[in-house]
Enzyme design. Structure first.
Site, PDB file in Angstrom:
ATOM      1  N   HIS A 167       0.826  -1.223   0.000  1.00  0.00           N
ATOM      2  CA  HIS A 167       0.000   0.000   0.000  1.00  0.00           C
ATOM      3  C   HIS A 167       0.855   1.265   0.000  1.00  0.00           C
ATOM      4  CE1 HIS A 167      -3.297  -2.731   1.361  1.00  0.00           C
ATOM      5  NE2 HIS A 167      -2.321  -3.263   2.073  1.00  0.00           N
ATOM      6  N   SER A 288      15.429  22.044 -15.256  1.00  0.00           N
ATOM      7  CA  SER A 288      14.270  22.870 -15.542  1.00  0.00           C
ATOM      8  C   SER A 288      14.758  24.213 -16.062  1.00  0.00           C
ATOM      9  CB  SER A 288      13.448  23.074 -14.269  1.00  0.00           C
ATOM     10  OG  SER A 288      12.680  24.254 -14.376  1.00  0.00           O
ATOM     11  N   LYS A 294      16.306  21.873 -10.073  1.00  0.00           N
ATOM     12  CA  LYS A 294      15.610  20.653 -10.458  1.00  0.00           C
ATOM     13  C   LYS A 294      16.491  19.657 -11.183  1.00  0.00           C
ATOM     14  CE  LYS A 294      11.292  20.443 -10.918  1.00  0.00           C
ATOM     15  NZ  LYS A 294      10.269  19.686 -10.233  1.00  0.00           N
ATOM     16  N   GLU A 301       9.844   8.898 -16.670  1.00  0.00           N
ATOM     17  CA  GLU A 301       8.464   9.340 -16.927  1.00  0.00           C
ATOM     18  C   GLU A 301       8.019   8.962 -18.332  1.00  0.00           C
ATOM     19  OE1 GLU A 301       7.865  13.544 -15.187  1.00  0.00           O
ATOM     20  OE2 GLU A 301      10.009  13.222 -15.251  1.00  0.00           O
TER      21      GLU A 301
END
Ligand code: ARG
Length: 470
Positions: A167, A288, A294, A301
């Protein structure tokens, strides 16, 4: 608004236009033509034609001279395509007609004899099987490289403790190597599915002709062997009407894609500032344009996202095939684009995941600290109560729950509770209990077959290496 889509071509098709007086409407040509995408099949089409022509000569259906001219002409066409000199024409519909028409320009009437005892229906079924077979082989090779990267990483970090989750809540300590080996187990089954699909695919439809077979004395075993197939397909209708070989490839790729999307998602989570479980180098992250701090895991992704295309392709082809009456129908021309796109996507995903797995470094101290949070050794405590105090497990579970509650109240982990606090709940607990409350001892104790103990993980790695030859 004028609709020039209904304009008619003045001449009928040279390949099949005998009973036609004029050409197709422009929109007809547009919806019908597949040359923009099936040109990918040129090498398979030429290999199939060469095998067919050689068989026709051997069977006495074509003269040796015609056979020679066809072979030389096909080689010339292939060179034109590979050197970018071939003019693909929409009015020649697809790769089969484009190649045959060009062959006729190059060698004259002998080209027209090549289509004896075959049809575009068995031709495209053969070409596409050959293409999917290559795709399967390519994907098997890439997947093996990914498995090799996982095995190396798992071996290097067989002892590194981390939290195991259910979970997405900390459950029990495990090792990093064990976690990676879970993906090796999935990928080994994926490899099995890919090779099963390849074995079933490897039958040759060539010679089924349009749907019924042919009256010419062809040798289907010879063309099958020449193209590396195990045997000819056994039923001519099935030969031209079935695409389950592509569906199996897409299904296996989809299942593997689902597995890899989970690894990709874990890498996204693990590299986040909140987790910091692993680091990726500059090679697999991007910055970024506005936020200088970043470091984004774009490759993970995109791998996660591209799997959507693969599953989409499987759905798309399933829907095309559903309810189609036998044998061939033009619907089946829609088998190629999704399959080509899926192949490109899954190959990118597997290669990117292999690169990322090799690139990533687990942050051992962060992992270890996280492994001890969330009272992750509570099960070890309960097991100790069973073993040392002969408590029934259900009672031990209850006692442990009360100890966890006490730790929660104090705001400390289990191994930081003083013995007096433990004894307040269960007076028979001794200091020996602390041995099982550390995360290292917890993982070391999980020696059951398939468990997370480092020795067991090393055994899993060795066994997988031996099975896969990696
Ligand atoms: N371009 C067609 C396809 O991909 C080739 C087969 C065409 N056969 C036919 N009878 N029109 O399916």
């Amino acid at each position: 608004m004028p609709n020039d889509h209904n304009d008619l071509k003045s001449t009928s098709n040279a390949m099949w236009g005998g009973r036609f007086e004029r050409g197709p409407a422009e929109i007809m040509e547009k919806i019908n033509a597949s040359i923009d995408f099936d040109r990918k099949l040129y090498a398979q089409d030429i290999a199939g034609s060469k095998a067919h022509a050689a068989m026709l000569v051997a069977a006495g259906i074509l003269t040796a001279a015609d056979g020679d001219a066809i072979r030389a002409g096909l080689d010339a066409v292939k060179a034109e395509i590979e050197e970018g000199r071939f003019a693909f024409r929409k009015d020649r519909e697809d790769i089969h007609l484009n190649i045959e028409a060009r062959l006729a320009e190059l060698i004259g009437p002998a080209a027209g004899r090549l289509h004896t005892a075959r049809s575009r229906n068995d031709q495209v079924a053969t070409d596409f099987r050959l293409w999917v077979r290559d795709a399967l082989d390519g994907l098997i090779g890439l997947t093996r490289s990914l498995v090799a990267a996982l095995l190396d990483k798992a071996e290097a970090h067989a002892e590194v403790v981390m939290p195991g989750f259910t979970h997405l809540q900390v459950a029990q300590p495990i090792t990093f190597g064990h976690h990676l080996m879970a993906y090796v187990a999935m990928l080994e089954r994926d490899l099995g599915r890919l090779s099963d699909a390849r074995a079933r695919l490897n039958e040759c439809p060539l010679g089924a002709a349009a749907l019924a077979g042919t009256s010419f004395p062809i040798d289907r075993f010879a063309t099958a062997a020449a193209l590396g197939f195990e045997r000819p397909t056994a039923n001519s209708l099935d030969s031209v009407a079935s695409r389950d070989f592509a569906l199996e490839y897409l299904a296996a790729a989809s299942i593997m894609g689902v597995h890899l999307s989970r690894l990709a998602e874990e890498i996204v989570i693990w590299t986040s500032a909140q987790f910091r479980f692993v680091s990726l180098t500059d090679a697999f992250t991007t910055g970024s344009s506005i936020m200088p701090q970043k470091r984004n895991p774009d490759a993970a992704e995109l791998a996660r996202a591209k799997v959507g295309r693969v599953i989409g392709a499987l759905n798309s082809l399933l829907i095309v095939m559903k309810g189609l009456p036998l044998a061939y129908a033009k619907d089946m021309q829609e088998d190629k684009e999704p399959t080509f796109d899926a192949a490109l996507s899954i190959e990118l995903v597997v290669a990117a995941m292999a690169g990322m797995v090799a690139d990533l470094t687990p942050n051992e101290s962060v992992l270890k600290a996280a492994a001890g949070t969330g009272f992750s050794t509570a099960t070890d405590l309960a097991d100790w109560l069973v073993r040392s105090l002969n408590m029934p497990f259900r009672e031990a579970h209850h006692v442990t729950g009360r100890i966890v509650k006490a730790a929660e109240k104090e705001g400390v982990d289990l191994d930081a509770l003083p013995l007096s606090a433990l004894q307040e709940v269960e007076p028979r607990i001794t200091a020996a209990v602390y041995d099982v409350l550390s995360v290292e001892n917890s993982v070391r104790s999980r020696t059951s077959f398939g468990g997370t103990a480092p020795d067991g993980v090393r055994w899993q790695i060795a066994a997988a290496r031996a099975r896969l030859g990696l």
